[in-house]
Scaffold this active site. Structure first.
Site, PDB file in Angstrom:
ATOM      1  N   CYS A   2      -0.668  -0.720   0.716  1.00 58.33           N
ATOM      2  CA  CYS A   2       0.266  -2.010   0.629  1.00 58.33           C
ATOM      3  C   CYS A   2       0.166  -2.177  -1.178  1.00 58.33           C
ATOM      4  O   CYS A   2      -0.116  -1.438  -1.621  1.00 58.33           O
ATOM      5  CB  CYS A   2       0.134  -3.393   0.982  1.00 58.33           C
ATOM      6  SG  CYS A   2      -0.627  -3.649   2.705  1.00 58.33           S
TER       7      CYS A   2
HETATM    8  N1  GLN Z   1      -4.914  -2.256   6.099  1.00 57.17           N
HETATM    9  C1  GLN Z   1      -4.235  -3.138   5.693  1.00 57.17           C
HETATM   10  C2  GLN Z   1      -3.654  -3.193   6.941  1.00 57.17           C
HETATM   11  O1  GLN Z   1      -3.184  -2.662   7.801  1.00 57.17           O
HETATM   12  C3  GLN Z   1      -3.745  -3.208   4.632  1.00 57.17           C
HETATM   13  C4  GLN Z   1      -3.030  -1.570   4.560  1.00 57.17           C
HETATM   14  C5  GLN Z   1      -2.840  -1.406   3.400  1.00 57.17           C
HETATM   15  O2  GLN Z   1      -3.196  -2.030   2.081  1.00 57.17           O
HETATM   16  N2  GLN Z   1      -1.794  -0.244   3.206  1.00 57.17           N
HETATM   17  O3  GLN Z   1      -2.365  -4.133   7.067  1.00 57.17           O
END
Ligand code: GLN
Length: 236
Positions: A2
């Site tokens: 994210c």
């Molecule tokens: N693992 C977390 C989620 O699934 C964060 C994912 C991310 O950083 N892209 O939301």
């Protein structure tokens, strides 16, 4: 991964931080520039901010499982939301994680707002009845809240030891402190005259953003910004 952003400083509108800059979180939701894992962040978004003064600050949140670029209503409201302390994120869900608003950062314990940029094996985290979702980031947030934010750096190092593949960029704020860890992904700092921005990637090319090295802890308060290596005990 994210993308997330935190602000601590003077009162600023949410739109000026999250929507308006040329490479804002809204643009990062479909065209991030430094994202190492995943192409876009279409699996939801969240904005949290502190409302009130000094020792009576309330965290407020608006989260959605839809892409930020598609939210036309928020565009109209964000210029009216002002805060001195903001935590916002756009999400690219890890495979197997639910796509729902409750799995979307920022998470809260009523005092802190917290975002996780990364992935962690849920098997290395303690079971938590207070996690907002079964998503890894929600369980990680509950773990960090339970240990206390003063232990954030130590907690990240311990979880990384248990899961060497974990990526643990965490961003958290309580209205007077803005904390971040860099463990496996990017983070940049912008020191403005009116406050400090911590962001997964710069939201413009105009100002002098500093890249934080991997495996570091960042603390922003009214006094300033401190960076500490997470590879060595504090003070060494
Ligand atoms: N693992 C977390 C989620 O699934 C964060 C994912 C991310 O950083 N892209 O939301």
């Amino acid at each position: 991964m994210c993308r997330h952003l935190g602000w601590l400083g003077a009162q600023a509108t949410v739109s000026s931080l999250v929507l308006d800059p040329p490479h804002s979180l809204r643009v990062q939701s479909y065209a991030p520039r430094r994202q190492k894992h995943g192409l876009m962040n279409a699996d939801g978004w969240g904005v949290g901010f502190f409302d009130g003064f000094s020792d009576c600050q309330v965290p407020r949140r608006w989260r959605s499982s839809a892409p930020l670029w598609a939210d036309v209503s928020f565009d109209s409201i964000a210029p009216a939301l002002r805060s001195h302390c903001v935590v916002a994120a756009v999400r690219s869900a890890t495979v197997g994680m639910p796509i729902e608003a409750s799995a979307t950062a920022p998470f809260t314990d009523g005092h802190w707002l917290l975002s996780h940029n990364g992935v962690v094996d849920r098997a290395v985290l303690p079971l938590s009845s207070s996690a907002e979702s079964v998503c890894d980031s929600a369980i990680l947030a509950a773990t960090i809240f339970a240990r206390g934010l003063d232990m954030l750096g130590e907690t990240v190092v311990q979880i990384a030891a248990a899961d060497p593949d974990a990526r643990l960029n965490v961003l958290a704020a309580n209205g007077s402190r803005l904390l971040a860890t860099v463990w496996g992904d990017t983070l940049s700092i912008l020191r403005r005259d009116d406050g400090v921005v911590l962001a997964s990637e710069p939201y413009d090319d105009v100002y002098d953003w500093e890249d934080v090295p991997d495996r570091h802890f960042v603390e922003v308060t009214a006094v300033g910004v401190t960076l500490t290596s997470l590879d060595y005990p504090k003070g060494s």
